[in-house]
Design an enzyme around this catalytic site. Structure first.
Site, short mmCIF file in Angstrom:
data_model
loop_
_atom_site.label_atom_id
_atom_site.label_comp_id
_atom_site.label_asym_id
_atom_site.label_seq_id
_atom_site.Cartn_x
_atom_site.Cartn_y
_atom_site.Cartn_z
N ALA A 67 0.93 -1.09 0.04
CA ALA A 67 0.12 0.02 -0.06
C ALA A 67 0.87 1.23 -0.09
O ALA A 67 0.43 2.41 0.13
CB ALA A 67 -0.79 0.09 1.22
N SER B 259 4.79 1.41 3.84
CA SER B 259 6.44 1.02 4.27
C SER B 259 6.24 -0.38 5.35
O SER B 259 6.57 -0.12 6.54
CB SER B 259 7.00 2.08 4.94
N ASP C 215 11.99 5.82 5.32
CA ASP C 215 11.13 4.80 5.83
C ASP C 215 11.41 4.42 7.41
O ASP C 215 10.65 4.28 8.27
CB ASP C 215 10.59 3.58 5.26
N TYR D 29 12.08 2.62 -9.77
CA TYR D 29 12.64 3.26 -8.72
C TYR D 29 14.04 3.75 -9.07
O TYR D 29 14.51 4.55 -8.85
CB TYR D 29 12.47 2.58 -7.50
C1 GLA Z 1 10.00 4.65 -0.84
C2 GLA Z 1 11.51 4.35 -0.43
C3 GLA Z 1 11.80 5.69 0.36
C4 GLA Z 1 11.76 6.99 -0.74
C5 GLA Z 1 9.98 7.01 -1.10
C6 GLA Z 1 9.91 8.30 -2.26
O1 GLA Z 1 9.19 4.58 0.08
O2 GLA Z 1 11.53 3.29 0.56
O3 GLA Z 1 13.25 5.69 0.65
O4 GLA Z 1 12.57 7.20 -1.62
O5 GLA Z 1 9.84 5.84 -1.69
O6 GLA Z 1 10.05 9.24 -1.34
#
Ligand code: GLA
Length: 407
Positions: free
Chosen positions: A142, A145, A196, A248
């Site tokens: 979702a 984290s 996170d 990513y």
């Molecule tokens: C994910 C990654 C984070 C961050 C976000 C975007 O949650 O785990 O480290 O880069 O994307 O802000």
């Protein structure tokens, strides 16, 4: 357990009661599996990033809160160097030697848990074998984290059980966060930026965490929307979200290329007011747009903190909207479901709305007047049905507390 000391009818805080109940449940499962009590139960929260997306790996600023949904871990030390992992949600369990943990091994959910003792040992902390039973209550996939929640629950358990003394002060928590990030980057092989894990370990209730990823410093920014008649609504689109895939990593590479071509260590070093001079020095349009997102987003984090400190929630809403547009158009990490959630929430009274987290699915958030919560939730649900998308999960959250011992 949490009874009034006098035995009289003093009310038990419902959140404490729920935490105790969740801890008892995972402890009971541990007993079933291992025929003995765990030495304790620890938990860590999921997170919602208010603003500052894809800024962490650019040495930038971000502003997450911890959410009430948590992952719990019941744990007991072993006398050998083995690690066993079981989960209330996942059928697959693990039984492996601590010395079998390495880059890319084990695979699957166990990497996030097994990676933590591995990363702590690499930092010369004396960590031995463990039996761990996990109850993951942060929704999976979702964008909230759940993997960092698992890592950080294991990390606080390790710190307490092996008396590492890292939970009691912020410097220790920052070190645990770095170890958890190593676990994720190396063992689970997800090239994420560390926000996170810092959120799960360093956030405090009723505050957002202003995290400076250049030096790891933090500030606690008051964030108590209910005190102002507002609610933070999470809209989990239930669209696919996978950080281990190439998108990513591709965004990270574009940012690194932009910094390199501009001759700076990271995009953090490009001030927002020099952007117009910097961008023409990049030779393709995509790299220019990626860099523009990061530089303007870092400035929006500063502006959001200023607005929050002035209780100017209308300004926060505008910044959320601008952030979403930047992620949709410049960074290109939104998707049809996220855009629909954001637009529908705004149209029905949200002050502002944006996707949160890594993108390509996952959740959006909106600042909503408390008396519009039902209307917005219903409108988003209906819009998804009309578009033939999976039914979203909408729920309000408050800024909650960090990883801790629960039982
Ligand atoms: C994910 C990654 C984070 C961050 C976000 C975007 O949650 O785990 O480290 O880069 O994307 O802000």
């Amino acid at each position: 357990m949490n009874e009034s000391p006098t035995g009289a009818d003093a009310a038990v805080d419902p959140e404490t009661a729920a935490a105790a109940q969740a801890a008892a449940l995972v402890a009971a499962r541990f007993r079933e599996l291992h025929g003995a009590d765990p030495e304790g139960v620890w938990s860590a929260p999921g997170r919602v990033n208010l603003i500052g997306e894809h800024t962490d790996y650019n040495a930038g600023l971000c502003l997450p809160i911890a959410i009430p949904q948590r992952t719990l871990v019941a744990a007991r030390r072993r006398t050998d160097r083995r690690l066993t992992l079981a989960s209330l949600q996942e059928p697959r369990g693990y039984d492996l030697g601590l010395d079998d943990v390495a880059a890319g091994a084990p695979q699957g959910w166990g990497a996030y848990a097994a990676g933590v003792p591995w990363a702590l040992a690499r930092r010369r902390h004396d960590v031995g074998g463990l039996d761990l039973v996990v109850d993951g209550r942060v929704p999976l996939g979702a964008g909230l984290s759940s993997s960092a929640a698992l890592e950080c629950a294991v990390a606080v358990a390790c710190s307490d059980l092996f008396t590492l003394g890292l939970v009691e002060h912020d410097t220790g928590r920052a070190e645990l966060a770095s170890a958890c990030r190593d676990a994720e980057n190396v063992v689970a092989q997800a090239p994420t930026g560390g926000m996170d894990q810092s959120a799960a370990l360093r956030c405090t209730p009723a505050h957002a965490l202003l995290l400076d990823c250049r030096d790891g410093s933090t500030q606690q920014v008051p964030f108590d929307l209910p005190a102002h008649g507002l609610v933070l609504l999470v809209m989990d689109t239930r669209a696919r979200h996978a950080l281990v895939d190439g998108q990513y990593a591709a965004r990270r590479q574009s940012c690194e290329r932009a910094a390199h071509d501009l001759g700076v260590r990271s995009l953090r070093e490009v001030p927002a007011d020099s952007l117009d001079r910097a961008l023409p020095r990049l030779d393709d349009d995509v790299t220019r747009r990626r860099a523009r997102h990061v530089v303007t987003e870092i400035q929006r984090v500063r502006d959001t903190v200023t607005a929050l400190r002035a209780d100017d929630f209308a300004a926060v809403g505008v910044l959320f909207d601008e952030s979403h547009a930047s992620m949709r158009d410049d960074f290109e990490i939104s998707c049809a479901e996220l855009d629909l959630a954001v637009e529908t929430a705004r149209r029905h009274g949200a002050l502002g709305s944006r996707m949160t987290g890594g993108g390509f699915g996952g959740s959006a958030i909106a600042v909503v007047p408390a008396d519009r919560l039902a209307v917005v939730t219903e409108a988003v649900t209906e819009a998804f049905a009309h578009a033939d998308f999976r039914a979203p999960q909408c729920f309000p959250v408050q800024a909650a507390g960090p990883a801790r011992r629960d039982g």
